[in-house]
Design an enzyme around this catalytic site. Structure first.
Site, short mmCIF file in Angstrom:
data_model
loop_
_atom_site.label_atom_id
_atom_site.label_comp_id
_atom_site.label_asym_id
_atom_site.label_seq_id
_atom_site.Cartn_x
_atom_site.Cartn_y
_atom_site.Cartn_z
N LYS A 81 -5.04 -2.14 9.90
CA LYS A 81 -5.20 -2.24 8.44
C LYS A 81 -5.40 -3.68 7.97
CE LYS A 81 -4.01 2.06 7.30
NZ LYS A 81 -4.72 2.92 6.36
N HIS A 135 -4.10 13.91 0.45
CA HIS A 135 -4.37 13.02 1.58
C HIS A 135 -3.26 13.11 2.62
CE1 HIS A 135 -5.49 9.55 3.98
NE2 HIS A 135 -4.30 9.02 3.76
N ASP A 166 -9.35 0.16 1.19
CA ASP A 166 -8.36 -0.24 2.18
C ASP A 166 -8.90 0.09 3.58
OD1 ASP A 166 -5.94 -1.27 3.05
OD2 ASP A 166 -4.99 0.70 3.07
N GLU A 210 -10.84 3.63 2.93
CA GLU A 210 -9.87 4.43 2.17
C GLU A 210 -10.14 4.17 0.71
OE1 GLU A 210 -5.91 3.48 3.65
OE2 GLU A 210 -6.06 5.12 5.10
N GLU A 245 -9.14 3.88 -2.79
CA GLU A 245 -7.87 3.69 -3.47
C GLU A 245 -8.12 2.95 -4.79
OE1 GLU A 245 -4.65 2.24 -1.09
OE2 GLU A 245 -5.48 3.04 0.77
N ASP A 300 0.85 -1.19 0.00
CA ASP A 300 0.00 0.00 0.00
C ASP A 300 0.88 1.24 0.00
OD1 ASP A 300 -2.37 1.42 0.01
OD2 ASP A 300 -2.50 1.47 2.20
MN MN Z 1 -4.30 2.64 2.48
#
Ligand code: MN
Length: 416
Positions: free
Chosen positions: A254, A134, A234, A200, A202, A127
């Protein structure tokens, strides 16, 4: 300039899956085992059945390549084969071509009858953290508003190694993670369900060509090593992340889940949306210098749907807000000799635009919970609640050409 294409398959207006797209996925139906397919309109072209028609014989592809339940072996055939195969499928689906039409009932499956599976085996997942907006927002919130970006940020695409085993396909519900958090004003952690669950927004690219240990991928060659892209949610537990991340970076905040859209859109399909790279305002080391355009104009949005309620779009942004492009990311990833393998996934990092309605996470949209977002049912969200469904969508549009990713849709269930 892309040639004008039309297909004999019915494609609804605003469909993500036009003949310009032809993304790859793995699907099942009640009477078909998991197998590779290509989305076209509301249908799926069953590649195992397509191979059986003999209409691909001229390509000389290994006969068993579509008997697999993952796309890794097809991807391993390499970029010249992807392009030849794509051109043959475009030919077979084109208006005026009569070769495949008689087999339509055998090779076309309604998407409504199909369940999508993971498209590839993902050996490793990385990642990045490549949106300047951001990184600046997070820096302002958690560090120094005057020096929001850390000194390394404009010199290298910051990244970390994520967890591949917990990446799931759209439609797979996830459970709210549990873990250690530190209540405000205390110095002793407590254990329990995360209270600050976040998405998130992405995008991720899928590695299409392996390298040997010790080999590095030059930045301008990097697209040859990329098969295509998916939408990537994510998932992040902000309270767990905040307590655990020093000094080695993200871990349990995460690793509990990430969600992907099921269709891999190829780099050939994304070519019409290519644009000049993001203007980088700091010189970079030569291995990161990227002159060819490797940035893409792709519209992105996120919706929150409360249990039994309506969808609420909470952000609209664009993949073009990436400061570091995918080729710079891959060049940096391998500059130390780290090898990559087919199916590996590299996510962009949260994609935030310059305005508050274009931020890519609830952390930023609610500014750490200070500005809750109002939903149409009268409720408010600072972060994601149990039984909320989060939906991400993305597409490119240029003239008559529309190429989309479909969606990644995930329901959040209470903690186990
Ligand atoms: Mn991320």
């Amino acid at each position: 300039m892309t040639k004008k294409l039309t297909t004999w398959v019915e494609v609804p207006p605003q469909s993500d899956f036009t003949i310009y797209n032809l993304p790859y996925g793995i699907f099942t139906t009640v009477d078909r085992s998991p197998r590779p397919g290509i989305a076209i309109g509301d249908q799926i072209l069953d590649l195992r059945e397509l191979m059986r028609t003999g209409l691909l014989d001229e390509l000389g592809m290994p006969l068993g390549v579509f008997r697999k339940e993952l796309l890794n072996d097809f991807i391993a055939l390499g970029k010249p084969v992807w392009t030849r195969f794509r051109n043959r499928v475009i030919e077979l689906l084109s208006e005026g071509n009569e070769e495949l039409k008689p087999h339509a009932a055998q090779v076309l499956v309604p998407q409504a009858d199909a369940e999508m599976k993971m498209p590839v085996h993902i050996g490793d997942y990385t990642d990045f953290y490549s949106s300047k907006e951001h990184a600046t927002n997070v820096g302002k919130m958690f560090r120094d508003p005057e020096n929001a970006l850390l000194p390394n940020w404009k010199h290298l695409p910051v990244g970390y190694h994520g967890r591949a085993s917990s990446i799931v396909v759209s439609g797979t519900p996830i459970h709210r993670p549990k873990g250690q958090t530190i209540p405000a004003g205390t110095d002793k952690p407590v254990f329990g369900p995360s209270r600050l669950l976040d998405f998130e927004l992405e995008m991720a690219f899928v590695i299409g060509r392996e390298t040997a240990l010790g080999e590095s991928i030059p930045v301008e060659k990097a697209e040859d090593y990329i098969f295509g892209m998916v939408l990537f949610n994510d998932w992040s537990a902000r309270d767990i992340q905040k307590w655990e991340y020093v000094p080695l970076g993200p871990f349990l905040g995460k690793s509990f889940a990430s969600s992907i859209s099921p269709w891999i859109v190829t780099m050939d399909a994304l070519d019409p949306f290519r644009m000049e790279n993001y203007p980088q305002d700091e010189p970079v080391l030569s291995y990161l210098e990227s002159k060819e355009p490797h940035r893409f104009d792709l519209n992105l949005e996120v919706a929150i749907q409360p249990d039994g309620g309506d969808e609420n779009i909470v952000t609209r942004t664009n993949f073009k807000y990436m400061y570091w492009n995918i080729c710079q990311q891959l060049a940096h990833h391998t500059v130390n000799g780290c090898n990559v393998r087919i199916g590996d996934m590299c996510a962009s990092g949260t994609i935030s635009g310059p305005t508050p309605d274009s931020y890519g996470s609830m952390l930023e949209l609610s500014w750490r919970g200070q500005n809750p977002i109002s939903l149409s049912d009268g409720s408010e969200r600072k972060f994601i609640q149990d039984k909320d469904t989060v939906v991400m969508r993305g597409f490119g549009k240029k003239g008559d050409i529309r190429v989309g990713f479909g969606e990644v849709r995930t329901k959040v269930l209470p903690s186990n």
